[in-house]
Scaffold this motif. Structure first.
Motif, PDB file in Angstrom:
ATOM      1  N   LEU A  68      55.948  51.228  43.501  1.00 11.19           N
ATOM      2  CA  LEU A  68      57.096  51.926  44.094  1.00 11.19           C
ATOM      3  C   LEU A  68      56.727  53.342  44.520  1.00 11.19           C
ATOM      4  O   LEU A  68      57.181  53.817  45.567  1.00 11.19           O
ATOM      5  CB  LEU A  68      58.257  51.962  43.091  1.00 11.19           C
TER       6      LEU A  68
ATOM      7  N   THR B 222      56.576  47.624  49.415  1.00  6.70           N
ATOM      8  CA  THR B 222      56.833  47.232  48.027  1.00  6.70           C
ATOM      9  C   THR B 222      56.526  45.755  47.815  1.00  6.70           C
ATOM     10  O   THR B 222      55.864  45.374  46.835  1.00  6.70           O
ATOM     11  CB  THR B 222      58.295  47.518  47.639  1.00  6.70           C
TER      12      THR B 222
ATOM     13  N   LEU C 142      55.438  46.696  34.149  1.00 11.26           N
ATOM     14  CA  LEU C 142      56.352  47.705  34.681  1.00 11.26           C
ATOM     15  C   LEU C 142      55.598  48.942  35.142  1.00 11.26           C
ATOM     16  O   LEU C 142      55.941  49.542  36.167  1.00 11.26           O
ATOM     17  CB  LEU C 142      57.390  48.096  33.625  1.00 11.26           C
ATOM     18  N   SER C 143      54.560  49.323  34.421  1.00  9.80           N
ATOM     19  CA  SER C 143      53.772  50.494  34.821  1.00  9.80           C
ATOM     20  C   SER C 143      53.116  50.261  36.176  1.00  9.80           C
ATOM     21  O   SER C 143      53.045  51.171  37.012  1.00  9.80           O
ATOM     22  CB  SER C 143      52.711  50.813  33.759  1.00  9.80           C
TER      23      SER C 143
ATOM     24  N   MET D 114      59.827  55.379  31.907  1.00 16.73           N
ATOM     25  CA  MET D 114      59.231  55.227  33.243  1.00 16.73           C
ATOM     26  C   MET D 114      58.153  56.289  33.495  1.00 16.73           C
ATOM     27  O   MET D 114      57.056  55.980  33.969  1.00 16.73           O
ATOM     28  CB  MET D 114      60.313  55.326  34.312  1.00 16.73           C
TER      29      MET D 114
ATOM     30  N   TYR E 115      55.977  50.306  38.848  1.00 20.86           N
ATOM     31  CA  TYR E 115      56.396  51.678  39.137  1.00 20.86           C
ATOM     32  C   TYR E 115      55.379  52.374  40.038  1.00 20.86           C
ATOM     33  O   TYR E 115      55.741  53.144  40.935  1.00 20.86           O
ATOM     34  CB  TYR E 115      56.560  52.472  37.833  1.00 20.86           C
ATOM     35  N   THR E 116      54.107  52.085  39.813  1.00 23.12           N
ATOM     36  CA  THR E 116      53.054  52.650  40.663  1.00 23.12           C
ATOM     37  C   THR E 116      53.170  52.130  42.083  1.00 23.12           C
ATOM     38  O   THR E 116      52.990  52.876  43.058  1.00 23.12           O
ATOM     39  CB  THR E 116      51.659  52.310  40.097  1.00 23.12           C
TER      40      THR E 116
ATOM     41  N   LEU F 230      54.156  55.773  34.167  1.00 21.73           N
ATOM     42  CA  LEU F 230      53.516  56.307  35.371  1.00 21.73           C
ATOM     43  C   LEU F 230      52.378  57.253  35.019  1.00 21.73           C
ATOM     44  O   LEU F 230      51.335  57.268  35.676  1.00 21.73           O
ATOM     45  CB  LEU F 230      54.553  57.021  36.241  1.00 21.73           C
TER      46      LEU F 230
END
Length: 276
Positions: free
Chosen positions: A114, A159, A107-108, A1, A111-112, A5
């Motif tokens: 979030l 989100t 996913l990157s 993670m 995560y950003t 990020l």
């Protein structure tokens, strides 16, 4: 993670537009807080909006999250631009060549999303706490801790909205078109509400609207205006009913979580299907 990020924030680090929009977002929030706390003199009349109870605990959690949610478009532009630039700058293809999988790429981005939502929520929390203790008539710990669910609703709302923007960025590939489509979709939802309400009744119209993406997000934090002290007092003098359901309900949360999951999965499905 953390690796994913780090990759994303290295890209944002050199984006002037991302810096300007992020600073503008948090700057406007601070300016609003400062303006409403200033006392204005109109001849012999002194007015300060903060004295109207908008910074009273626990109302401040509801009022500030509702107000701050209107400014989310600033960070939405950052999300859309961040995604669209992957195509225009060919960094997406380069990332995949360097060994990043399509799943890791999505996913990157998520995560950003979030991080943006989380940082904004923390910012609103700290700002509200400071303003509340400065102007609230009630500072007992039990009162301060009430209605904190609005902060959770705010985080979820951001989100979901940013996930929608991420999906549009992947779908359309161009920032301007993605933002245009976002506005177009907002109009479509309101037209849908109007048509159903006109032909099948308002109750069914609002019920359908509450299941639509933007409608369900908006429904997480309902308007707090009729909850304000002076509105309640005026309504009492006029014997008017301004009752409203302000609560954050579990089924509203579930609907928004489902939409968030669909947007992220849709982004991955689009990327997986495309030949880059």
């Amino acid at each position: 993670m953390l690796r994913l990020l780090h990759i994303e924030f290295q890209k944002l680090r050199y984006s002037k537009s991302a810096k300007v929009l992020s600073i503008a977002y948090f700057g406007i929030l601070l300016c609003i807080a400062l303006i409403v706390s200033i006392e204005f003199n109109f001849g012999d009349i002194k007015v300060r909006i903060a004295d109207q109870g908008i910074f009273n605990f626990p109302f401040i959690w509801h009022g500030n999250t509702w107000l701050a949610s209107f400014l989310k478009i600033f960070l939405a532009v950052v999300i859309v631009s961040m995604t669209s630039n992957e195509y225009s700058n060919r960094t997406l293809k380069q990332n995949l060549i360097d060994g990043l999988s399509k799943k890791e790429f999505i996913l990157s981005k998520f995560y950003t999303v979030l991080v943006f939502a989380g940082f904004s929520t923390v910012f609103v929390f700290i700002m509200s706490l400071i303003l509340g203790y400065a102007f609230s008539d009630f500072t007992e710990f039990s009162v301060v801790m009430r209605d904190l669910e609005f902060l959770g609703a705010y985080f979820l709302k951001l989100t979901a909205f940013f996930s929608f923007c991420l999906f549009l960025g992947i779908l359309v590939k161009r920032s301007a078109f993605a933002l245009g489509f976002l506005f177009f979709w907002w109009v479509i939802e309101w037209i849908t509400l109007g048509v159903i309400a006109e032909f099948f009744g308002k109750d069914l119209g609002w019920s359908v609207w509450n299941f639509l993406p933007l409608g369900s997000m908006q429904n997480l934090i309902n308007q707090p205006v009729t909850r304000m002290n002076f509105v309640q007092s005026a309504a009492g003098q006029l014997n008017a009913d301004v009752g409203f359901d302000y609560a954050v309900h579990w089924y509203e949360v579930v609907i928004v979580i489902v939409w968030s999951a669909l947007f992220i999965y849709g982004s991955y499905a689009l990327l997986k299907k495309r030949d880059l």
